[in-house]
Structures are given as C-alpha cells and as structure tokens.
Design a protein around this motif. Sequence first.
Motif, PDB file in Angstrom:
ATOM      1  N   ARG A 206       0.901  -1.406  -0.053  1.00 18.86           N
ATOM      2  CA  ARG A 206       0.111  -0.069   0.074  1.00 18.86           C
ATOM      3  C   ARG A 206       0.863   1.180   0.020  1.00 18.86           C
ATOM      4  NH1 ARG A 206      -5.453   0.186   1.905  1.00 18.86           N
ATOM      5  NH2 ARG A 206      -6.443  -1.461   0.908  1.00 18.86           N
ATOM      6  N   LYS A 207       1.999   1.133   0.267  1.00 22.33           N
ATOM      7  CA  LYS A 207       3.032   2.262   0.395  1.00 22.33           C
ATOM      8  C   LYS A 207       2.763   3.293   1.333  1.00 22.33           C
ATOM      9  CE  LYS A 207       4.321   1.794  -4.388  1.00 22.33           C
ATOM     10  NZ  LYS A 207       4.621   2.356  -5.911  1.00 22.33           N
ATOM     11  N   VAL A 208       2.000   2.740   2.450  1.00 18.07           N
ATOM     12  CA  VAL A 208       1.865   3.541   3.768  1.00 18.07           C
ATOM     13  C   VAL A 208       2.785   3.115   4.950  1.00 18.07           C
ATOM     14  CG1 VAL A 208      -0.489   3.758   2.958  1.00 18.07           C
ATOM     15  CG2 VAL A 208       0.096   1.883   4.570  1.00 18.07           C
ATOM     16  N   PRO A 209       3.026   4.008   5.903  1.00 18.63           N
ATOM     17  CA  PRO A 209       3.724   3.621   6.982  1.00 18.63           C
ATOM     18  C   PRO A 209       3.540   2.341   7.827  1.00 18.63           C
ATOM     19  CG  PRO A 209       3.422   6.119   6.807  1.00 18.63           C
ATOM     20  CD  PRO A 209       2.643   5.350   5.784  1.00 18.63           C
ATOM     21  N   LEU A 210       4.522   1.900   8.285  1.00 23.69           N
ATOM     22  CA  LEU A 210       3.996   0.611   9.095  1.00 23.69           C
ATOM     23  C   LEU A 210       4.291   1.280  10.450  1.00 23.69           C
ATOM     24  CD1 LEU A 210       3.383  -2.642   9.381  1.00 23.69           C
ATOM     25  CD2 LEU A 210       5.697  -2.872   9.553  1.00 23.69           C
ATOM     26  N   LEU A 211       3.345   1.059  11.445  1.00 21.22           N
ATOM     27  CA  LEU A 211       3.471   1.485  12.842  1.00 21.22           C
ATOM     28  C   LEU A 211       3.741   0.107  13.790  1.00 21.22           C
ATOM     29  CD1 LEU A 211       2.232   4.133  11.454  1.00 21.22           C
ATOM     30  CD2 LEU A 211       0.894   4.151  13.789  1.00 21.22           C
ATOM     31  N   VAL A 212       4.674   0.312  14.300  1.00 24.38           N
ATOM     32  CA  VAL A 212       5.390  -0.753  15.137  1.00 24.38           C
ATOM     33  C   VAL A 212       5.214  -0.555  16.591  1.00 24.38           C
ATOM     34  CG1 VAL A 212       6.943  -2.661  15.389  1.00 24.38           C
ATOM     35  CG2 VAL A 212       6.748  -1.815  13.417  1.00 24.38           C
ATOM     36  N   ALA A 213       4.335  -1.297  17.350  1.00 23.86           N
ATOM     37  CA  ALA A 213       4.346  -1.221  19.075  1.00 23.86           C
ATOM     38  C   ALA A 213       5.359  -2.296  19.358  1.00 23.86           C
ATOM     39  CB  ALA A 213       2.904  -1.040  19.344  1.00 23.86           C
ATOM     40  N   TRP A 214       6.403  -1.832  19.888  1.00 19.46           N
ATOM     41  CA  TRP A 214       7.471  -2.760  20.290  1.00 19.46           C
ATOM     42  C   TRP A 214       7.661  -2.810  21.825  1.00 19.46           C
ATOM     43  CZ3 TRP A 214      13.325  -1.850  19.301  1.00 19.46           C
ATOM     44  CH2 TRP A 214      14.142  -3.325  19.063  1.00 19.46           C
ATOM     45  N   GLN A 215       7.100  -4.026  22.303  1.00 21.51           N
ATOM     46  CA  GLN A 215       7.039  -4.126  23.857  1.00 21.51           C
ATOM     47  C   GLN A 215       8.167  -5.010  24.364  1.00 21.51           C
ATOM     48  OE1 GLN A 215       3.069  -5.578  23.273  1.00 21.51           O
ATOM     49  NE2 GLN A 215       2.126  -3.808  24.578  1.00 21.51           N
ATOM     50  N   PRO A 216       8.863  -4.448  25.339  1.00 26.25           N
ATOM     51  CA  PRO A 216      10.084  -5.355  25.927  1.00 26.25           C
ATOM     52  C   PRO A 216       9.582  -6.149  26.877  1.00 26.25           C
ATOM     53  CG  PRO A 216      10.182  -3.090  26.764  1.00 26.25           C
ATOM     54  CD  PRO A 216       9.016  -3.188  25.582  1.00 26.25           C
ATOM     55  N   GLY A 217       9.833  -7.376  26.772  1.00 31.93           N
ATOM     56  CA  GLY A 217       9.362  -8.579  27.826  1.00 31.93           C
ATOM     57  C   GLY A 217       7.993  -8.796  28.087  1.00 31.93           C
ATOM     58  N   GLN A 218       7.757  -9.754  28.900  1.00 36.22           N
ATOM     59  CA  GLN A 218       6.473 -10.096  29.291  1.00 36.22           C
ATOM     60  C   GLN A 218       5.917  -9.446  30.462  1.00 36.22           C
ATOM     61  OE1 GLN A 218       5.041 -12.271  26.965  1.00 36.22           O
ATOM     62  NE2 GLN A 218       6.943 -12.313  25.633  1.00 36.22           N
ATOM     63  N   ASN A 219       4.826  -9.439  30.648  1.00 38.18           N
ATOM     64  CA  ASN A 219       3.994  -8.810  31.761  1.00 38.18           C
ATOM     65  C   ASN A 219       4.586  -9.364  33.255  1.00 38.18           C
ATOM     66  OD1 ASN A 219       2.796  -6.913  30.044  1.00 38.18           O
ATOM     67  ND2 ASN A 219       0.712  -8.165  30.241  1.00 38.18           N
ATOM     68  N   ASP A 220       4.905 -10.761  33.178  1.00 36.30           N
ATOM     69  CA  ASP A 220       5.303 -11.234  34.375  1.00 36.30           C
ATOM     70  C   ASP A 220       6.876 -11.116  34.513  1.00 36.30           C
ATOM     71  OD1 ASP A 220       6.131 -13.014  32.438  1.00 36.30           O
ATOM     72  OD2 ASP A 220       5.290 -14.793  33.425  1.00 36.30           O
ATOM     73  N   GLU A 221       7.506 -10.370  33.641  1.00 35.95           N
ATOM     74  CA  GLU A 221       9.012 -10.143  33.549  1.00 35.95           C
ATOM     75  C   GLU A 221       9.381  -8.895  34.288  1.00 35.95           C
ATOM     76  OE1 GLU A 221      12.781 -10.031  30.599  1.00 35.95           O
ATOM     77  OE2 GLU A 221      10.804 -10.453  29.696  1.00 35.95           O
ATOM     78  N   LYS A 222       9.591  -8.656  35.665  1.00 38.16           N
ATOM     79  CA  LYS A 222       9.651  -7.429  36.320  1.00 38.16           C
ATOM     80  C   LYS A 222      11.005  -6.689  35.842  1.00 38.16           C
ATOM     81  CE  LYS A 222       6.136  -8.637  38.523  1.00 38.16           C
ATOM     82  NZ  LYS A 222       4.521  -8.061  37.999  1.00 38.16           N
ATOM     83  N   ASP A 223      12.033  -7.454  35.340  1.00 34.66           N
ATOM     84  CA  ASP A 223      13.417  -6.505  34.981  1.00 34.66           C
ATOM     85  C   ASP A 223      13.413  -6.307  33.599  1.00 34.66           C
ATOM     86  OD1 ASP A 223      13.692  -9.045  34.632  1.00 34.66           O
ATOM     87  OD2 ASP A 223      15.745  -9.105  35.420  1.00 34.66           O
ATOM     88  N   CYS A 224      12.383  -6.364  32.903  1.00 33.33           N
ATOM     89  CA  CYS A 224      12.546  -6.374  31.488  1.00 33.33           C
ATOM     90  C   CYS A 224      13.503  -5.117  31.136  1.00 33.33           C
ATOM     91  CB  CYS A 224      11.368  -6.207  30.671  1.00 33.33           C
ATOM     92  SG  CYS A 224      10.271  -4.884  30.900  1.00 33.33           S
ATOM     93  N   LEU A 225      13.295  -3.776  31.606  1.00 35.68           N
ATOM     94  CA  LEU A 225      14.040  -2.937  31.078  1.00 35.68           C
ATOM     95  C   LEU A 225      15.638  -2.960  31.468  1.00 35.68           C
ATOM     96  CD1 LEU A 225      11.721   0.256  31.814  1.00 35.68           C
ATOM     97  CD2 LEU A 225      12.486  -0.955  29.701  1.00 35.68           C
ATOM     98  N   THR A 226      15.809  -3.485  32.776  1.00 30.46           N
ATOM     99  CA  THR A 226      17.206  -3.678  33.158  1.00 30.46           C
ATOM    100  C   THR A 226      17.952  -4.918  32.456  1.00 30.46           C
ATOM    101  OG1 THR A 226      16.429  -3.360  35.488  1.00 30.46           O
ATOM    102  CG2 THR A 226      18.928  -4.463  35.350  1.00 30.46           C
ATOM    103  N   ARG A 227      17.025  -5.668  31.922  1.00 22.86           N
ATOM    104  CA  ARG A 227      17.820  -6.562  31.053  1.00 22.86           C
ATOM    105  C   ARG A 227      18.264  -6.136  29.707  1.00 22.86           C
ATOM    106  NH1 ARG A 227      14.758 -12.325  30.173  1.00 22.86           N
ATOM    107  NH2 ARG A 227      16.803 -12.330  29.158  1.00 22.86           N
ATOM    108  N   ILE A 228      17.608  -5.094  29.128  1.00 23.43           N
ATOM    109  CA  ILE A 228      17.982  -4.346  27.991  1.00 23.43           C
ATOM    110  C   ILE A 228      19.259  -3.751  28.103  1.00 23.43           C
ATOM    111  CG2 ILE A 228      17.563  -2.505  26.342  1.00 23.43           C
ATOM    112  CD1 ILE A 228      14.648  -3.282  26.633  1.00 23.43           C
ATOM    113  N   LEU A 229      19.351  -2.976  29.444  1.00 21.97           N
ATOM    114  CA  LEU A 229      20.597  -2.237  29.563  1.00 21.97           C
ATOM    115  C   LEU A 229      21.814  -3.003  30.145  1.00 21.97           C
ATOM    116  CD1 LEU A 229      18.652   0.722  31.706  1.00 21.97           C
ATOM    117  CD2 LEU A 229      19.653   0.854  29.508  1.00 21.97           C
ATOM    118  N   ASN A 230      21.521  -4.327  30.623  1.00 16.37           N
ATOM    119  CA  ASN A 230      22.511  -4.974  30.765  1.00 16.37           C
ATOM    120  C   ASN A 230      23.179  -5.787  29.635  1.00 16.37           C
ATOM    121  OD1 ASN A 230      22.255  -4.581  33.541  1.00 16.37           O
ATOM    122  ND2 ASN A 230      21.426  -6.475  34.072  1.00 16.37           N
ATOM    123  N   GLY A 231      22.477  -5.721  28.393  1.00 18.75           N
ATOM    124  CA  GLY A 231      22.906  -6.193  27.159  1.00 18.75           C
ATOM    125  C   GLY A 231      22.353  -7.588  26.806  1.00 18.75           C
ATOM    126  N   ASP A 232      21.469  -8.110  27.550  1.00 27.86           N
ATOM    127  CA  ASP A 232      20.977  -9.197  27.496  1.00 27.86           C
ATOM    128  C   ASP A 232      20.138  -9.306  25.782  1.00 27.86           C
ATOM    129  OD1 ASP A 232      21.660  -9.796  29.964  1.00 27.86           O
ATOM    130  OD2 ASP A 232      19.628 -10.015  30.765  1.00 27.86           O
TER     131      ASP A 232
END
Length: 462
Positions: A81-107
């Motif tokens: 269609r030549k229209v932008p693709l909107l991507v909602a990118w969610q880190p980790g599962q809801n029961d994962e309490k340290d998902c942002l820390t894992r990103i910053l740790n390089g996991d």
Amino acid sequence: MSVKRMNVFIVAFLYLFTVNSVFGADKPMISMGIVALDSHQIVSLESEIGNGFQVGSVTVYRTFPDLFMSDPDMVTFALERKVPLLVAWQPGQNDEKDCLTRILNGDYDKYIRQFAKDIKAYKNSVFLSFAPEMNGDWNCYGQQPTEFVSAYQYIYKIFGQENVTNVKRILQVNVLYGEQQDLTVYDPGSDLVDAVGIDGYNWGSPWISFSNVFSKTVGAVNTLYPNKPILINETATIPADSTNHSTKANWIEAMFASLSELIPSTGAWHNVLSVTWFDFNKEADWRIKTEDKVETDANVSAFNRGLMQFQVVSLAVSMESFPKVLSETKLTTWDDNRDSVHISWNGETIQFSEVPADQTKNAQIMSGKRGVYMTVTPDSHYSLSFNSSTDTDGKGSCGVYINYSKKSAAGRWGVLLGPVRNVRQTYQITLDDGVVGIKVQFYCKPGSTLNPKITNIQLTQT
C-alpha cells in the motif's frame, strides 16, 4: 501600520493560512488508521466505509523476542500500500519485572541489532514505538521513568550504529488519568523523538467524549514538544449500554466533529496528524462491525460521514506536510547578572541584551545594533513561536519586532505581546519576493519593570 490594524491582519492571515494553504480549500488533512487482526479485516472495513477510503497506516505489535517479520501479512500489506508501518515494540512479558534492566545489561543486544537490521532492509517507512504506554502500570516496563529513558536511548544508539534511516522514533504514551500530570520524566531528549503517540479510550464509566479523553494529554504533549507531530495511535469506545443514551455511532460522529474544529485551530490540536481506531473485541467490543447489524450500519455510516469532512491521506503525506522546524532554542530568564544571551537560528547568531539591574535606565531589550539577519526563502511563509511567562500590562510593555531586509529597501513592522502568562505565542510571517532576510527582536519598552522569560523559540518554514 498601527498596532490595532496589525492585530487584525495577523488574525485574518492566520485563518487564511491555516485553512487554505495547509489543508486545502475547505477541509483539514488527516490520516486514518485501523488496528486490525489482518489485512483482510482492513480491506473489508475500507469497503464498508466506502468513498474510496484507504487506511493511511498499518499497525502491528511485537513483544521481545518477536522478529520484525513474525507477522508478514500486515508488514507486506503496508509495503504494498506504500503507507507507513506502525510498530508497537514491547520489551518483555508482563510477568517479567526486570525487562528494562535486562535491555541495559545487554541481554537483548543481539536481538535488538537484528530487529534494527530487518527494519533497515524493509523498503518502507517504519514508525517505531518502543515500550508504548510506559506511563501506565500494566506492563513490565510501566512507570519506571529513569529506566525507560535509559533503555530508549540505548535502543536507538544501536539503531544509529546500524545506520537505520527509515525509522521514525515515536514516544507513545497513555492518556493522563488520576494524579498523572508529568510526562517530562519520560523525555529521552527532543532529538530522539520524531513524533508523539497517544492511546486513549472511552471505557464508559463515566461516558467520556473523544475530545475529553485526549485534550489534557494533547496539551501536555504540546507543552513538552511544541513542534512535534502528534499521533492518536489507539482509540475506540465501548458500545452503549442500557444506562447510557449515547451510542458508539454518536461517539464516532462527535469524534470527527471535534477533530474538524480542533485540528485547523492554532492550539495544541493543530499538531495532531492521525487517528487510529482499535478494531478488536478485547477488554470490550471496540469493533466498528459487530454481531449487531443495526449497530454496525450506524457505526459504518458515522465513519463515512465523518471522514467526508477531511482530506484523508497517508500518514507519510501528513508527516511530510508538517512544518519543518528550522531551529529550537531555549532562552533563560533575562537576568541582570548576565551580559547577553546568544541563540542560533539556522546557523546565524542573534544576540539579545539583558535587562539591567536598574530598570530606570530606559534600556531596551533587543538584538545588537548592527542587526544580524537570517537569510530566508523569498515568497514563502514562516511561523515564529515562543513561550512567554511575562504577565504584561496589555499596553505593549514587552513584545517582539520582525525587521524585514529587502533587496532595495528595509521594511519594518512590529507585533506586540498582549497580557500573557505561560501561553505559547505564534505569529505567521509572510514574505514577498523582495525580502531576503529577517531579524527578530524581543524587547521591553524603556522603563519597564517586568522580568520576562522567553523559552522554546522556534522559527518554522511552513
């Protein structure tokens, strides 16, 4: 030209410029998207709504460690269609309490880098929303502003290393509710935000109109990012129930009526470029087409009539038409302890003198005596915007002048500030073919006892 006449001219020109030049003869511009299960659902809704309507964007959801191409149907559909693709990118599962820390740790470095490479290889524009609705408390990354900002910056550092140029960085928030007021704690830096997305719904307890769902947050976003595009990334309403005389169709009609009035205005809603309907039966039946044929027909008809009030375009078109900011600079308070403040517009430097400690010295605040001019495009339109905390007396004690530099002679006219307090001022400037440069002068009249603070000065070619 007298001040009175100038004020009339500004109002008249602002109206004509907004309605005719930007949006066309008589309709404002908007991009309309639909969040759906698959491309067949979108095509079906387009056909039902009629009048040649096509979505201006396609939305998909990805949760770490989903691959970018894990749902090829919608990704391919947006490309075709030549229209932008909107991507909602969610880190980790809801029961994962340290998902942002894992990103910053390089996991997740290997995964993030591959995601960036896949977007780079995708021959289409991607609007990427990392950790959407981070100001809510229902995700593993929710309401962790310090960690969110660090992770956001970390993610896009990797994207920069991979030289990804076809991505727009979307800071996507949930509408403010309850005691939530401050979005500044989630600000990763203006240079890392290409647009701001907002999600909000009418949950029906109580029944809330579209404009009331979003107005508070649109205002807060516009204060934080005065010249950033705003995208309504998710919205919908519950069906009416026996306790409410309003229906989903009524809500949809009111939504489009509000947008047709608010978007052409000079307020915060002027930056809203798109609205995306969340067409799922999830927490509630948000869908346009339901099992109830009478309701479905009313909803479809409301969309049909509502969209006829707009120029419906691709999100890529509305983003391209959004005014490009030539500069964005902050001035501190005019302070007697400082000699001068320098701000840079488009490579040129303009110096503003400070208010002396003894304000009876009849000093004016304005640019240097030599007058540093900025080169401009002839026969074009500019918008000068700034915030002022000054509470003036309404007699022009403080204001702003625009000096025109012409090929053959110099012209001058002044626009004075009225009584303002923390209100964003916007003036439209039109240049005829003879103008080759302009100089902006903020000033206070001799003897002024005011202590003005001017911030977020932006000169935009429109």
